[in-house]
Design an enzyme around this catalytic site. Structure first.
Site, mmCIF file in Angstrom:
data_model
loop_
_atom_site.group_PDB
_atom_site.id
_atom_site.type_symbol
_atom_site.label_atom_id
_atom_site.label_comp_id
_atom_site.label_asym_id
_atom_site.label_seq_id
_atom_site.Cartn_x
_atom_site.Cartn_y
_atom_site.Cartn_z
ATOM 1 C CG ASP A 163 7.714 4.255 -11.750
ATOM 2 O OD1 ASP A 163 8.352 3.177 -11.779
ATOM 3 O OD2 ASP A 163 6.476 4.326 -11.896
ATOM 4 C CB SER A 176 -0.967 -0.049 1.178
ATOM 5 O OG SER A 176 -1.988 0.887 1.016
ATOM 6 C CE LYS A 181 -5.346 -2.654 0.999
ATOM 7 N NZ LYS A 181 -5.604 -1.226 0.765
#
Length: 412
Positions: free
Chosen positions: A322, A311, A336
């Site tokens: 990224d 999460s 999640k």
């Protein structure tokens, strides 16, 4: 999307809002118990991420339940839980008043219980231990990350909601609870009696490592994304910087998440001017969270992750990966990618509802997929005392990457 929030308990990651839904004139004809049911129905009708409601006629669902008499409030709660179960979403659930109060206690940074962070295994929905809290009674009793809790004081946990399981394990200091625990790695099941104690929820552990490398490395382990996590982490980074840290390891292993806003704020400590996360609601509309030019360090960074990284932890890991700010080391994360809002009902109960999903800065949907680290390093379970030692293969890999600032080269 920048709503006020607080951390929702053991392993449940939520963006929290409060909502009061006014009654229509027709509502005056209903009993108080029916009004509670109707309020829950309306919340899901307006907010749930899937506007097909798992391919069901949600209005017909309402009508069918209102034909049934509710003898008392428990009948209304039972009806709400049955209704929500048809969505086949374990994260959308009712919090009865005592569960809601327990949740509020957990946000204070301190509670009494056994000290376990738990979640539902994604495939089997079994109650799974994400990690025992360091120094907790559960850790002392031998409960390990990856164990399954089959029973709590004789109550089977199959189909038991996370909040109910957490409530049953909490209790007054000095009282005991018996857990039936399955250890998958050892292929055995045992009953463990644990005496409850006060559990400190300090989310940050930090120290300077000068033994494993010529480069002084600041090691920071973050156990949860609570309301105070950002300030605690910021303080830890500043302290390590003053001690001479030239690189950092951020350990998110077995961190089940917490507040979305805490995840965004913590990512901003490391990222200066890039996207952090995108959220997508049921209309397919995007909202975004960006860094705000307030990063407090640009030192080389490695992030440790594993299957217990979930999460909000995945939001931070995905943003750092990224944006080429850090190299990820370890195992594929939990996966999640859903956001829950918590709505307060008019009788002090609550309703957690999946309202959106999130995507990483590269628009990757990681739900049920997880984030694959840059360096996959498998590792047998280790104890807290073994973290950072030779037995910690993932940590040692991160150290090797940080030597000579190589992590910057790897990331770019």
């Amino acid at each position: 999307m920048r709503k006020r929030g607080f951390w929702v308990g053991l392993g449940c990651v939520c963006l929290v809002t409060l909502s009061w839904l006014g009654w229509t004139p027709q509502a005056n004809a209903f009993t108080e118990d029916q009004k509670i049911f109707l309020q829950a129905w309306r919340i899901v009708n307006q907010a749930y991420i899937d506007d097909t409601f798992n391919d069901q006629n949600w209005w017909l669902m309402r009508q069918n339940y209102l034909r049934k008499p509710f003898d008392d409030r428990d009948d209304a709660y039972d009806a709400i839980e049955e209704m929500l179960a048809t969505l086949d979403d374990p994260f959308t659930r009712l919090l009865r008043p005592e569960q809601y109060r327990s949740l509020q206690v957990s946000t204070s940074g301190e509670l009494s219980g056994v000290g376990l962070q738990i979640d539902l295994a994604p495939e089997t929905h079994q109650l799974e231990v994400v990690t025992p809290i360091a120094g907790s009674p559960a850790e002392a009793a031998g409960v390990q990350a990856g164990d399954y809790i089959l029973e709590i004081d004789g109550f089977k946990t199959q189909d038991m909601a996370l909040d109910e399981a957490a409530t049953r394990m909490r209790g007054k200091i000095g009282t005991s609870v018996v857990l039936t625990v399955e250890h998958p790695e050892e292929e055995k099941t045992e009953k463990i009696k644990i005496v409850r104690d006060r559990i400190s929820l300090n989310p940050v552990h930090a120290q300077l490592d000068t033994e494993n490398s010529d480069t002084p490395i600041g090691y920071i382990r973050l156990s949860q994304f609570s309301a105070n996590a950002t300030q605690e982490l910021k303080t830890a980074i500043q302290k390590l910087d003053n001690q001479g840290a030239e690189a950092y390891i951020l350990d998110l292993r077995n961190n089940p998440g917490g507040l979305l806003q805490a995840g965004v704020s913590i990512a901003r400590l490391w990222i200066d001017n890039d996207p952090i996360v995108y959220t997508v609601n049921r209309q397919g509309m995007f909202d975004s969270f960006y860094a705000d030019h307030n990063a407090i360090t640009d030192a080389p960074l490695a992030v440790l992750v594993n299957k217990g990284t979930a999460s909000a932890s995945e939001i931070v890991a995905g943003a750092l990966q990224d944006n080429h700010r850090a190299t990820l080391v370890g195992q594929t994360t939990f996966g999640k990618g859903l956001i829950q809002s918590l709505f307060e009902l008019s009788d002090d109960a609550g309703l957690a509802v999946t309202v959106a999903k999130y995507e990483t800065p590269n628009h990757t949907d990681i739900n049920k997929q997880g984030i694959t680290p840059d360096y996959e390093i498998s590792q047998d379970p280790i104890t807290v005392s073994q973290i950072g030692t030779e037995a910690d293969l993932q940590y040692q890999k991160a150290v090797n990457l940080l030597k000579g600032n190589s992590v910057i080269a790897e990331a770019t």
